[in-house]
Design an enzyme around this catalytic site. Structure first.
Site, short mmCIF file in Angstrom:
data_model
loop_
_atom_site.label_atom_id
_atom_site.label_comp_id
_atom_site.label_asym_id
_atom_site.label_seq_id
_atom_site.Cartn_x
_atom_site.Cartn_y
_atom_site.Cartn_z
CG ASP A 104 87.80 -55.27 114.36
OD1 ASP A 104 87.09 -55.91 115.10
OD2 ASP A 104 89.12 -55.68 114.60
CB SER B 196 87.33 -58.87 115.75
OG SER B 196 88.31 -58.76 115.07
#
Length: 500
Positions: free
Chosen positions: A321, A179
């Site tokens: 993510d 991320s």
């Protein structure tokens, strides 16, 4: 030492502007608390000081006597990062300025002995045997990985962590990011040491922050000022060159990995790097790892084909993510790169409060907390299997799977650099930051790293020396095959009783 004086020094350390200033205050703190005397005494129950003192004296004696074969034999017995418990966190957490002088002296002696043998010109020990020794020791000793967690805009804290490590020449070559951490890993992994020097220059860093602030502000969307997907893409394209993992590794020597999670059920997460996906563009890997579910759309990866043209990579798959499934991929890094020591920079706001509380608990309370967490993991895993039997529960199953993925991970390493203050409103973790907020986060990362630098130096000094020696051999030209595999005759045995 008065409590007031101690608190005053600690406040000054927390507000220090440079590592040098912090280090001077740390020495003053240790002198005032008596911990400087603790560092000079070998004795403590926290480690086997007698074994380390005996081995240190032996290595020194062999070098003084000029017994090169005996020295090689002694080193062949094993070089370990945690010999006699010298890597214990408790041993490195007592004094502010460092650990036991004996431990530091022992590590320095190992490094000096390795350099001595690497530069040795002797008829008794030929180059093939030396190269074989260094490759074997390097493989056995292992390597350190730096893992950068997810955390939205808190990820700029990682910049300060990396800056502090790079300035002290302690930045590991193996770096992972998920991320927000993937953005920083992508930036670091596509820059040489000289380019990082320029990037971390104070004026350059301020200009970078100003540019990013402008991009975020221009396309901020939503009631909370969430950074738009176009902003994220512009930042990634501005800061990361259009290189594949293999191209970046060939140019910088850094082995970066980026975690991505599958957007579909029944798929597995991936750790993208120059080994598993050499032709994937780092930019698209970072875009995928930053695709927070429900905020940004899933991403299709792109890579180079055999003709050097860009095309979709696994076109039927989309990715989101990376922190949802593999925020800190220690096991995968160990398998791919032989790492056995990890430094964690943790800013993930989902788990940060819990990690802080557990670290402050006594052993019994932390054990109960971990037991409760394990129970929650198993309960969610059971619910996933139950929901999988209900055709109309796919959406709920996806949510449960996401929560299970987050709490089912391990959020700690051997050395943990944990953000102590978010500096920004939690509602703006995906929102635009001001230049001051960004620079404050970077500085907070530096300050959080400084207390760990001595521990990191002790833990990585031997592996860094081995990397430098092997690089030197590689630059000198083709190496004998015995340098790439274990010699048929095995490690050199010592003569007589000199190495006994």
């Amino acid at each position: 030492m008065s409590r007031m004086k101690k608190r005053s020094l600690e406040r000054q350390m927390a507000a220090a502007g440079t590592y040098e200033e912090w280090r001077d205050l740390a020495h003053e703190h240790d002198a005032a608390t008596g911990m400087d005397r603790w560092r000079t005494r070998d004795h403590t129950r926290l480690y086997d000081y007698e074994a380390i003192r005996e081995r240190l004296d032996r290595l020194r004696a062999l070098r003084i006597q000029g017994d090169d074969i005996g020295l090689l034999f002694a080193l062949n017995e094993g070089i370990h990062g945690n010999m006699g418990g010298m890597g214990s966190a408790k041993l490195h957490g007592r004094a502010q300025s460092g650990t036991k002088k004996l431990v530091e002296a022992y590590v320095d002696e190992i490094v000096d002995a390795l350099e001595y043998l690497a530069n040795l010109e002797s008829d008794e020990i030929d180059d093939a045997e030396k190269i074989d020794f260094f490759f074997r020791v390097n493989h056995c000793f292992g390597r350190t990985a730096l893992m950068l967690s997810g955390g939205g805009t808190l990820g700029f804290h990682h910049v300060g962590v990396v800056k502090a490590l790079h300035e002290q020449r302690m930045l590991p070559r193996v770096i992972s990011g998920a991320s927000a951490g993937s953005l920083i890993a992508g930036i670091i992994g596509t820059k040489t040491d000289a380019e990082l020097d320029a990037f971390f220059d104070a004026e350059s860093l301020a200009e970078e922050a100003n540019e990013d602030t402008g991009i975020m502000a221009r396309t901020a969307e939503g009631p909370a000022g969430t950074i738009g997907v176009d902003s994220v893409r512009q930042m990634i394209e501005r800061m990361i060159p259009n290189e594949t993992f293999q191209e970046a590794y060939a140019r910088t020597g850094r082995q970066i990995s980026i975690s991505v999670a599958p957007a579909e059920l029944h798929q597995t997460s991936r750790l993208l790097n120059a080994i598993t996906s050499p032709n994937v563009y780092i930019r698209t890997a970072v875009q995928a790892s930053c695709a927070v579910p429900g905020v940004y759309p899933p991403v299709t990866l792109y890579g180079k084909n055999v003709h050097g043209e860009s095309q979709p990579y696994l076109p039927s798959r989309r990715w989101i993510d990376g922190s949802m499934s593999d925020d800190l991929p220690a096991k995968r890094l160990a398998r791919l790169y032989g790492t056995n020591h990890t430094i964690v920079s943790l800013v993930n706001p989902v788990v940060l409060p819990f990690v802080r509380r557990v670290s402050e608990m006594n052993p019994f309370a932390s054990g109960v907390a971990r037991l409760g967490l394990e129970f929650t993991r198993e309960f969610l895993n059971f619910q996933r299997h139950q929901l999988a039997q209900i055709p109309r529960a796919n959406a709920l199953n996806t949510v449960v799977a996401g929560i299970h993925g987050l709490i089912g991970q391990t959020y700690s390493g051997d050395i943990n650099i944990i953000a102590t203050s978010p500096f920004i409103d939690p509602r703006r973790y995906l929102g635009a930051l001001s230049e001051d907020e960004m620079m404050n986060l970077i500085q907070s990362g530096e300050r959080a790293t400084w207390p760990h630098l001595n521990s990191i130096d002790i833990a990585t000094k031997i592996s860094r020396a081995l990397d430098t020696i092997l690089e030197r051999y590689e630059r000198a030209g083709p190496m004998p095959r015995s340098g790439r595999r274990r010699s048929k005759r095995g490690p050199r045995a010592a003569k007589g009783s000199q190495a006994a």
